[in-house]
Design a protein around this motif. Sequence first.
Motif, PDB file in Angstrom:
ATOM      1  N   PHE A   1     -67.108   9.595  16.300  1.00 22.72           N
ATOM      2  CA  PHE A   1     -65.940  10.465  16.429  1.00 22.72           C
ATOM      3  C   PHE A   1     -64.984  10.168  15.284  1.00 22.72           C
ATOM      4  O   PHE A   1     -65.119   9.159  14.586  1.00 22.72           O
ATOM      5  CB  PHE A   1     -65.235  10.272  17.781  1.00 22.72           C
ATOM      6  N   ARG A   2     -64.014  11.060  15.094  1.00 22.87           N
ATOM      7  CA  ARG A   2     -63.018  10.848  14.037  1.00 22.87           C
ATOM      8  C   ARG A   2     -61.832  10.079  14.594  1.00 22.87           C
ATOM      9  O   ARG A   2     -61.201  10.523  15.550  1.00 22.87           O
ATOM     10  CB  ARG A   2     -62.523  12.194  13.482  1.00 22.87           C
ATOM     11  N   PRO A   3     -61.502   8.936  14.013  1.00 22.57           N
ATOM     12  CA  PRO A   3     -60.290   8.226  14.434  1.00 22.57           C
ATOM     13  C   PRO A   3     -59.053   9.074  14.143  1.00 22.57           C
ATOM     14  O   PRO A   3     -59.024   9.855  13.182  1.00 22.57           O
ATOM     15  CB  PRO A   3     -60.295   6.952  13.575  1.00 22.57           C
ATOM     16  N   GLY A   4     -58.034   8.922  14.967  1.00 25.94           N
ATOM     17  CA  GLY A   4     -56.800   9.662  14.758  1.00 25.94           C
ATOM     18  C   GLY A   4     -56.135   9.289  13.449  1.00 25.94           C
ATOM     19  O   GLY A   4     -56.222   8.145  12.987  1.00 25.94           O
ATOM     20  N   ALA A   5     -55.462  10.276  12.840  1.00 20.46           N
ATOM     21  CA  ALA A   5     -54.743  10.042  11.589  1.00 20.46           C
ATOM     22  C   ALA A   5     -53.366   9.442  11.905  1.00 20.46           C
ATOM     23  O   ALA A   5     -52.324  10.049  11.652  1.00 20.46           O
ATOM     24  CB  ALA A   5     -54.610  11.353  10.811  1.00 20.46           C
ATOM     25  N   LEU A   6     -53.371   8.235  12.443  1.00 23.50           N
ATOM     26  CA  LEU A   6     -52.132   7.584  12.881  1.00 23.50           C
ATOM     27  C   LEU A   6     -51.331   7.056  11.690  1.00 23.50           C
ATOM     28  O   LEU A   6     -50.105   7.114  11.699  1.00 23.50           O
ATOM     29  CB  LEU A   6     -52.449   6.435  13.838  1.00 23.50           C
ATOM     30  N   HIS A   7     -52.005   6.483  10.720  1.00 19.07           N
ATOM     31  CA  HIS A   7     -51.442   6.026   9.451  1.00 19.07           C
ATOM     32  C   HIS A   7     -50.222   5.117   9.641  1.00 19.07           C
ATOM     33  O   HIS A   7     -50.363   3.905   9.676  1.00 19.07           O
ATOM     34  CB  HIS A   7     -51.111   7.222   8.573  1.00 19.07           C
ATOM     35  N   VAL A   8     -49.031   5.698   9.785  1.00 16.85           N
ATOM     36  CA  VAL A   8     -47.806   4.916   9.966  1.00 16.85           C
ATOM     37  C   VAL A   8     -47.143   5.202  11.300  1.00 16.85           C
ATOM     38  O   VAL A   8     -46.062   4.675  11.590  1.00 16.85           O
ATOM     39  CB  VAL A   8     -46.794   5.198   8.839  1.00 16.85           C
ATOM     40  N   GLY A   9     -47.763   6.056  12.128  1.00 15.01           N
ATOM     41  CA  GLY A   9     -47.080   6.520  13.319  1.00 15.01           C
ATOM     42  C   GLY A   9     -46.028   7.558  12.938  1.00 15.01           C
ATOM     43  O   GLY A   9     -46.083   8.180  11.874  1.00 15.01           O
ATOM     44  N   ILE A  10     -45.071   7.768  13.807  1.00 22.53           N
ATOM     45  CA  ILE A  10     -43.966   8.692  13.517  1.00 22.53           C
ATOM     46  C   ILE A  10     -42.973   7.931  12.656  1.00 22.53           C
ATOM     47  O   ILE A  10     -42.074   7.232  13.143  1.00 22.53           O
ATOM     48  CB  ILE A  10     -43.325   9.201  14.814  1.00 22.53           C
ATOM     49  N   ASP A  11     -43.123   8.035  11.354  1.00 24.42           N
ATOM     50  CA  ASP A  11     -42.362   7.218  10.418  1.00 24.42           C
ATOM     51  C   ASP A  11     -42.548   7.816   9.023  1.00 24.42           C
ATOM     52  O   ASP A  11     -43.369   8.711   8.817  1.00 24.42           O
ATOM     53  CB  ASP A  11     -42.875   5.765  10.472  1.00 24.42           C
ATOM     54  N   TYR A  12     -41.800   7.288   8.066  1.00 23.79           N
ATOM     55  CA  TYR A  12     -41.967   7.730   6.688  1.00 23.79           C
ATOM     56  C   TYR A  12     -43.431   7.564   6.269  1.00 23.79           C
ATOM     57  O   TYR A  12     -44.005   6.490   6.411  1.00 23.79           O
ATOM     58  CB  TYR A  12     -41.081   6.901   5.757  1.00 23.79           C
ATOM     59  N   GLY A  13     -44.034   8.617   5.758  1.00 20.45           N
ATOM     60  CA  GLY A  13     -45.431   8.574   5.357  1.00 20.45           C
ATOM     61  C   GLY A  13     -46.363   9.282   6.319  1.00 20.45           C
ATOM     62  O   GLY A  13     -47.561   9.423   6.029  1.00 20.45           O
ATOM     63  N   ALA A  14     -45.839   9.776   7.436  1.00 16.34           N
ATOM     64  CA  ALA A  14     -46.698  10.422   8.430  1.00 16.34           C
ATOM     65  C   ALA A  14     -47.380  11.659   7.867  1.00 16.34           C
ATOM     66  O   ALA A  14     -48.525  11.969   8.228  1.00 16.34           O
ATOM     67  CB  ALA A  14     -45.881  10.793   9.663  1.00 16.34           C
ATOM     68  N   TYR A  15     -46.708  12.371   6.977  1.00 13.22           N
ATOM     69  CA  TYR A  15     -47.275  13.596   6.418  1.00 13.22           C
ATOM     70  C   TYR A  15     -48.333  13.307   5.346  1.00 13.22           C
ATOM     71  O   TYR A  15     -48.905  14.235   4.783  1.00 13.22           O
ATOM     72  CB  TYR A  15     -46.162  14.472   5.837  1.00 13.22           C
ATOM     73  N   GLU A  16     -48.604  12.040   5.065  1.00 13.65           N
ATOM     74  CA  GLU A  16     -49.601  11.659   4.064  1.00 13.65           C
ATOM     75  C   GLU A  16     -50.916  11.199   4.689  1.00 13.65           C
ATOM     76  O   GLU A  16     -51.856  10.829   3.972  1.00 13.65           O
ATOM     77  CB  GLU A  16     -49.039  10.533   3.187  1.00 13.65           C
ATOM     78  N   ALA A  17     -51.028  11.238   6.015  1.00 17.10           N
ATOM     79  CA  ALA A  17     -52.135  10.587   6.711  1.00 17.10           C
ATOM     80  C   ALA A  17     -53.505  11.158   6.360  1.00 17.10           C
ATOM     81  O   ALA A  17     -54.465  10.409   6.140  1.00 17.10           O
ATOM     82  CB  ALA A  17     -51.909  10.655   8.223  1.00 17.10           C
ATOM     83  N   VAL A  18     -53.651  12.483   6.335  1.00 19.50           N
ATOM     84  CA  VAL A  18     -54.965  13.073   6.087  1.00 19.50           C
ATOM     85  C   VAL A  18     -55.400  12.824   4.643  1.00 19.50           C
ATOM     86  O   VAL A  18     -56.560  12.471   4.384  1.00 19.50           O
ATOM     87  CB  VAL A  18     -54.962  14.578   6.429  1.00 19.50           C
ATOM     88  N   ASP A  19     -54.489  12.998   3.690  1.00 22.09           N
ATOM     89  CA  ASP A  19     -54.831  12.686   2.303  1.00 22.09           C
ATOM     90  C   ASP A  19     -55.221  11.218   2.158  1.00 22.09           C
ATOM     91  O   ASP A  19     -56.140  10.882   1.396  1.00 22.09           O
ATOM     92  CB  ASP A  19     -53.650  12.999   1.381  1.00 22.09           C
ATOM     93  N   ALA A  20     -54.532  10.340   2.888  1.00 16.65           N
ATOM     94  CA  ALA A  20     -54.853   8.913   2.830  1.00 16.65           C
ATOM     95  C   ALA A  20     -56.265   8.657   3.356  1.00 16.65           C
ATOM     96  O   ALA A  20     -57.015   7.843   2.789  1.00 16.65           O
ATOM     97  CB  ALA A  20     -53.830   8.109   3.642  1.00 16.65           C
ATOM     98  N   PHE A  21     -56.658   9.353   4.428  1.00 18.67           N
ATOM     99  CA  PHE A  21     -58.019   9.216   4.951  1.00 18.67           C
ATOM    100  C   PHE A  21     -59.043   9.595   3.880  1.00 18.67           C
ATOM    101  O   PHE A  21     -60.054   8.910   3.681  1.00 18.67           O
ATOM    102  CB  PHE A  21     -58.205  10.098   6.184  1.00 18.67           C
ATOM    103  N   HIS A  22     -58.782  10.697   3.189  1.00 19.73           N
ATOM    104  CA  HIS A  22     -59.702  11.126   2.127  1.00 19.73           C
ATOM    105  C   HIS A  22     -59.780  10.074   1.016  1.00 19.73           C
ATOM    106  O   HIS A  22     -60.862   9.820   0.466  1.00 19.73           O
ATOM    107  CB  HIS A  22     -59.255  12.468   1.553  1.00 19.73           C
ATOM    108  N   GLU A  23     -58.659   9.463   0.688  1.00 18.70           N
ATOM    109  CA  GLU A  23     -58.659   8.414  -0.338  1.00 18.70           C
ATOM    110  C   GLU A  23     -59.529   7.239   0.099  1.00 18.70           C
ATOM    111  O   GLU A  23     -60.265   6.653  -0.706  1.00 18.70           O
ATOM    112  CB  GLU A  23     -57.237   7.943  -0.600  1.00 18.70           C
TER     113      GLU A  23
END
Length: 331
Positions: free
Chosen positions: A205-227
């Motif tokens: 399954f695909r892990p959630g794009a949690l990245h930073v949670g609801i915080d600065y950087g949240a809108y970068e999560a999917v691009d970060a996954f691709h990186e």
Amino acid sequence: MQDPTDRASEPTSVPITRLDFDIEWPPKHAAAYLIETPAPILVDTGDPADRAAETIRDELAAKGYELSDVEAVVVTHPHSDHIGQVPLLRESGATVYAPAPVLERLERDADELAAGVREIGRSAGYQGEAIEHEAERACESLERNRRLLDPDAAVGFGFDESVTVAGLEFDPIHTPGHQIHHASLAATVDGQRVLFSGDGLIDSFRPGALHVGIDYGAYEAVDAFHEGMDRLEEHSFDRVFPGHGPVFTDARGAIERMRTELESLTGETLEAVVTVGPATPMEITRNRIGEIRHPAQLLDTLGALGTLTRRGRVDYTTRDGVRSYSVLKAA
């Protein structure tokens, strides 16, 4: 995973034993791995529940070990289902290793974190007490994780060079998206190139794009996954040991499936913007999935909206800190 008894006659074999933990939230299980080098190493440690401590004790005993035999613990990322029993192992004498940026982020000022949650939460469409609830929850998580993974009691490692842990060399690969400073750990064990991927790469399954949670950087999560997928594609692995789901051998196939699912998320989000825009990320998420039951569902949307914005497919206006997204007519 190979049954260690299949190679018992080979004195140089290094079994890798999976430890499974029952957890209360999806996917309802987590995994850690015991690498049976002469100085045993544990990759991740399960969740903080008492039953997880029992699991570790029981699994070690089944292999003829005690807690004090574990020489080192290596952490992939600071989510509670992976660092929950770090204190147990540390108190038993294990040296704890974690990505240096993770340890630095755990030292973050709680007021700064709360400010980030309020700003990004407001941009997403949270209102009133809901924003304060998310800020309080984020600060509680920071305090809990700092207690579990004490930055002052761990050895930090970077992503630019290998690290030797109890005689075994790991090559940390930065795989953000699920968590901003997530490390997938490559190593050579018995001549095979293996990857302890944590939640950076899972085949089932695909892990959630949690990245930073609801915080600065949240809108970068999917691009970060691709990186992160870009970095993993630079390597070849014979076997992958993930934090959830089964052990697998087709790393490249899993990477491609991850990319496909990320693109599906992005496409679904674009369709939702077409349907309900101009709309807040909260409204877009409700259109995409229905009732929002967990912040992870909103975080997927935030990451996808960030990607769509950078690709020139959508844009937003801001009023009183709240974002309203629309499809760009030129798209």
